[in-house]
Structures are given as structure tokens and as C-alpha cells.
Design a protein around this motif. Sequence first.
Motif, PDB file in Angstrom:
ATOM      1  N   HIS A   1     -10.241   2.753   6.057  1.00 57.07           N
ATOM      2  CA  HIS A   1      -9.200   1.810   5.670  1.00 57.07           C
ATOM      3  C   HIS A   1      -8.922   0.384   6.489  1.00 57.07           C
ATOM      4  O   HIS A   1      -9.690   0.279   7.604  1.00 57.07           O
ATOM      5  CB  HIS A   1      -7.687   2.250   5.533  1.00 57.07           C
ATOM      6  CG  HIS A   1      -7.506   3.353   6.686  1.00 57.07           C
ATOM      7  ND1 HIS A   1      -7.002   2.478   7.849  1.00 57.07           N
ATOM      8  CD2 HIS A   1      -7.108   4.564   6.976  1.00 57.07           C
ATOM      9  CE1 HIS A   1      -6.762   3.428   8.763  1.00 57.07           C
ATOM     10  NE2 HIS A   1      -6.900   4.692   8.363  1.00 57.07           N
TER      11      HIS A   1
ATOM     12  N   ASP B   1      -7.306   9.323   7.058  1.00 56.80           N
ATOM     13  CA  ASP B   1      -6.175   8.578   7.577  1.00 56.80           C
ATOM     14  C   ASP B   1      -6.245   8.431   9.276  1.00 56.80           C
ATOM     15  O   ASP B   1      -5.921   9.600   9.695  1.00 56.80           O
ATOM     16  CB  ASP B   1      -4.962   9.274   6.969  1.00 56.80           C
ATOM     17  CG  ASP B   1      -3.308   8.355   7.660  1.00 56.80           C
ATOM     18  OD1 ASP B   1      -3.644   7.486   8.290  1.00 56.80           O
ATOM     19  OD2 ASP B   1      -2.405   8.965   6.984  1.00 56.80           O
TER      20      ASP B   1
ATOM     21  N   PHE C   1      -0.822   0.865  14.591  1.00 51.66           N
ATOM     22  CA  PHE C   1      -2.577   0.414  15.088  1.00 51.66           C
ATOM     23  C   PHE C   1      -2.471   0.198  16.608  1.00 51.66           C
ATOM     24  O   PHE C   1      -3.676   0.517  17.265  1.00 51.66           O
ATOM     25  CB  PHE C   1      -3.307  -0.572  14.125  1.00 51.66           C
ATOM     26  CG  PHE C   1      -3.732   0.312  12.819  1.00 51.66           C
ATOM     27  CD1 PHE C   1      -4.879   0.753  12.875  1.00 51.66           C
ATOM     28  CD2 PHE C   1      -2.932   0.230  11.892  1.00 51.66           C
ATOM     29  CE1 PHE C   1      -5.400   1.316  11.737  1.00 51.66           C
ATOM     30  CE2 PHE C   1      -3.405   1.019  10.599  1.00 51.66           C
ATOM     31  CZ  PHE C   1      -4.436   1.486  10.602  1.00 51.66           C
TER      32      PHE C   1
ATOM     33  N   ASN D   1      -6.399  -2.285   8.426  1.00 52.32           N
ATOM     34  CA  ASN D   1      -5.193  -1.839   9.249  1.00 52.32           C
ATOM     35  C   ASN D   1      -3.828  -1.965   8.865  1.00 52.32           C
ATOM     36  O   ASN D   1      -2.794  -2.293   9.372  1.00 52.32           O
ATOM     37  CB  ASN D   1      -5.092  -2.932  10.507  1.00 52.32           C
ATOM     38  CG  ASN D   1      -4.919  -4.366  10.066  1.00 52.32           C
ATOM     39  OD1 ASN D   1      -4.868  -4.698   9.097  1.00 52.32           O
ATOM     40  ND2 ASN D   1      -4.288  -5.213  10.938  1.00 52.32           N
TER      41      ASN D   1
ATOM     42  N   THR E   1      -0.005   7.699   7.784  1.00 53.18           N
ATOM     43  CA  THR E   1       0.438   6.400   7.172  1.00 53.18           C
ATOM     44  C   THR E   1       1.676   6.245   6.551  1.00 53.18           C
ATOM     45  O   THR E   1       1.829   7.118   5.675  1.00 53.18           O
ATOM     46  CB  THR E   1      -0.852   5.760   6.360  1.00 53.18           C
ATOM     47  OG1 THR E   1      -2.069   5.628   6.842  1.00 53.18           O
ATOM     48  CG2 THR E   1      -0.291   4.183   5.661  1.00 53.18           C
TER      49      THR E   1
ATOM     50  N   GLY F   1      -3.675   1.231   7.007  1.00 52.43           N
ATOM     51  CA  GLY F   1      -3.710   2.760   6.854  1.00 52.43           C
ATOM     52  C   GLY F   1      -4.274   3.130   5.437  1.00 52.43           C
ATOM     53  O   GLY F   1      -4.891   2.295   4.618  1.00 52.43           O
TER      54      GLY F   1
ATOM     55  N   LEU G   1      -4.277   7.154  11.048  1.00 50.08           N
ATOM     56  CA  LEU G   1      -3.126   7.127  11.904  1.00 50.08           C
ATOM     57  C   LEU G   1      -2.606   8.558  11.841  1.00 50.08           C
ATOM     58  O   LEU G   1      -1.336   8.897  12.387  1.00 50.08           O
ATOM     59  CB  LEU G   1      -2.191   6.253  11.065  1.00 50.08           C
ATOM     60  CG  LEU G   1      -2.197   4.639  11.049  1.00 50.08           C
ATOM     61  CD1 LEU G   1      -1.428   4.104  10.324  1.00 50.08           C
ATOM     62  CD2 LEU G   1      -2.185   4.330  12.611  1.00 50.08           C
TER      63      LEU G   1
ATOM     64  N   GLU H   1       4.117  -1.174   5.142  1.00 51.48           N
ATOM     65  CA  GLU H   1       2.835  -1.697   5.845  1.00 51.48           C
ATOM     66  C   GLU H   1       3.115  -2.261   7.070  1.00 51.48           C
ATOM     67  O   GLU H   1       2.175  -2.385   7.935  1.00 51.48           O
ATOM     68  CB  GLU H   1       2.170  -2.404   4.745  1.00 51.48           C
ATOM     69  CG  GLU H   1       1.750  -1.531   3.530  1.00 51.48           C
ATOM     70  CD  GLU H   1       0.344  -2.069   2.731  1.00 51.48           C
ATOM     71  OE1 GLU H   1       0.354  -3.410   2.899  1.00 51.48           O
ATOM     72  OE2 GLU H   1      -0.040  -1.430   2.135  1.00 51.48           O
TER      73      GLU H   1
ATOM     74  N   ALA I   1       2.934   0.530   9.541  1.00 49.54           N
ATOM     75  CA  ALA I   1       1.720   0.771   9.821  1.00 49.54           C
ATOM     76  C   ALA I   1       0.691  -0.080  10.677  1.00 49.54           C
ATOM     77  O   ALA I   1       0.037   0.443  11.529  1.00 49.54           O
ATOM     78  CB  ALA I   1       0.989   0.673   8.469  1.00 49.54           C
TER      79      ALA I   1
END
Length: 282
Positions: free
Chosen positions: A91, A118, A137, A93, A126, A95, A120, A130, A133
Motif C-alpha cells: 500500500h 497491513d 508511518f 502511505n 490501519t 495503509g 501498520l 487517513e 494513518a
Amino acid sequence: MIDAYDEYTHLTLDRRRFMEQLTRLAGSGAAAAAIAPMLAANSAQAAIVAENDARVKGEDITYPGSGGEMKGYLVKPANQTGKLGTVIVIHENRGLNPHIRDVARRVALEGFVALAPDFLSPLGGTPDDEDKARDMFTKLDPAQTVANAVATVAFLKADKDGNGKVGAIGFCWGGGTANMLAVNAPDLAASVAYYGMQPNAADASKIKAALLLHYAGLDDRTNAGIDAFKKALDAAHVEYTVYVYEGANHAFNNDTSAARYDKKAADLAWGRTIAFLKEKLA
């Protein structure tokens, strides 16, 4: 405006300063508010392959990572016959969001076992938000991320429906991660990086996988590393192909981003990607 959004999503610009820049560029706060959603990805955008498409079977799974449990979305063709090549879908950045799940289904529909991890997972997985999320990162341990990607290769190599050959396809942050996976996983057969940051040129000699590298013509930030990476790959005799899609922006494959999506470039790159994976994972 796209450059400002790229700085916001990948570099140091926070949302307040991004909106200030966008307001100056757009001419007013109202115009900026209208434009911002066009630059961002819209998770409500209709999927190309619906979640309930009868041609594929998808499920959320957990599997062993390098030092803990990984979450992921595993998709297989519904009417599978024989052993299939397997593909890790990495994915951006933001997630493991609905868009990447859709991409995993597209890969499965082409006749592969597809797993979208995933990354994360070490931080709980995730979130729906967003922006949260994106912030997560910055808290990931890069070495742990690579180790989890290598563990994903091992997991797919042992999949009962797979043929033991594993490839990867990554977008943006995931493109850079796909490149790092190629450096660190000698049993990876093929890697496709969409506008992904290049690894250290000195590590090119560690790459055993065949590479397919897609770049957007207008993506100066990522493209700055192309020449040095190509030189290192040539010196190491690594099999690779580079395509630069002129006039396309970073994230041109993401059809949920109205301003950055480029259907012509995306379709051409996707056709090349699937042909490459079918050849290398047969």
C-alpha cells in the motif's frame, strides 16, 4: 497545487500550512476547500472490482511477521485451477485502505494469489482516518517494515494454492518498500515499483528479482534518483525495465484521486505489470 499536496503527504508540510499554500494558489479559501478533495484520495470512489465480486474470494487474515502478528487481505480467484503465482500488494502511505484492497482483487482477477499486508500492524493496524494513518508511518521502524515484508514472502511461498514463486507490486511508499524488499529477499522472483523511492545504489548488487519500475514524468522528487539507480543496476547486471510516463503525476495509478489519476498512463502501466508478473511467476 499537486506539488504542495505531494509535500504534505510525503515530506514535512503539515495540513494547516498545506491549506495556506493551497489558498494562495487557488485564490481563496473557498476554492482551496473545493480543490483539496480532488487532490486527496476518495475512499468512497467505486471499486473497479467490487468486494462481493463472485470471481474472487477475499478474506482478512493474520500471519506471522518478523516479530509479531501481521494483518492482511488475502484474495484468490474463485475458480482456481492449479497452482498460481503469488503477489504481495504493498500500500501507499495511507495503509491498507479500500483502494489497495481493490487493487489486490484486480491482481487476483488476473490469475494470482494476492496478499495486501497491513504494514501498520505493529502499531495496531490501519485506522479509518487517513491523516492519522499518514502520521503513523513516521513511527514505523524501517528495519522492522522490511523484515515484515521478507516474512510475507516466506508466508506466500508456503501458500497451498501458490506455486512457490512470489512477486511484489508497490505504490508510492509501497513502491519504495517493494524496492527494499528486492534488496533484502533473495528469493523474491519479481518486483514492480510504481513511483517508488530507490534504495541505496550500493545495495543494487543484492537484488536477485527482475524489476519493473514505473515513474511519473512530473514526479521530480522521486525521479531524481533514477539515473543513479539505473547505473547501479547495470553494474550489478540486474534485470530491470524502466518506464517514465510523460505528463503523469505521482500516484497516477490511484483512481480514487481525481486530480492525479491518469487513466491512459495507469492502463498502460497495468498492462505491462500484469504481463511482467505472468512471465516471471509462471
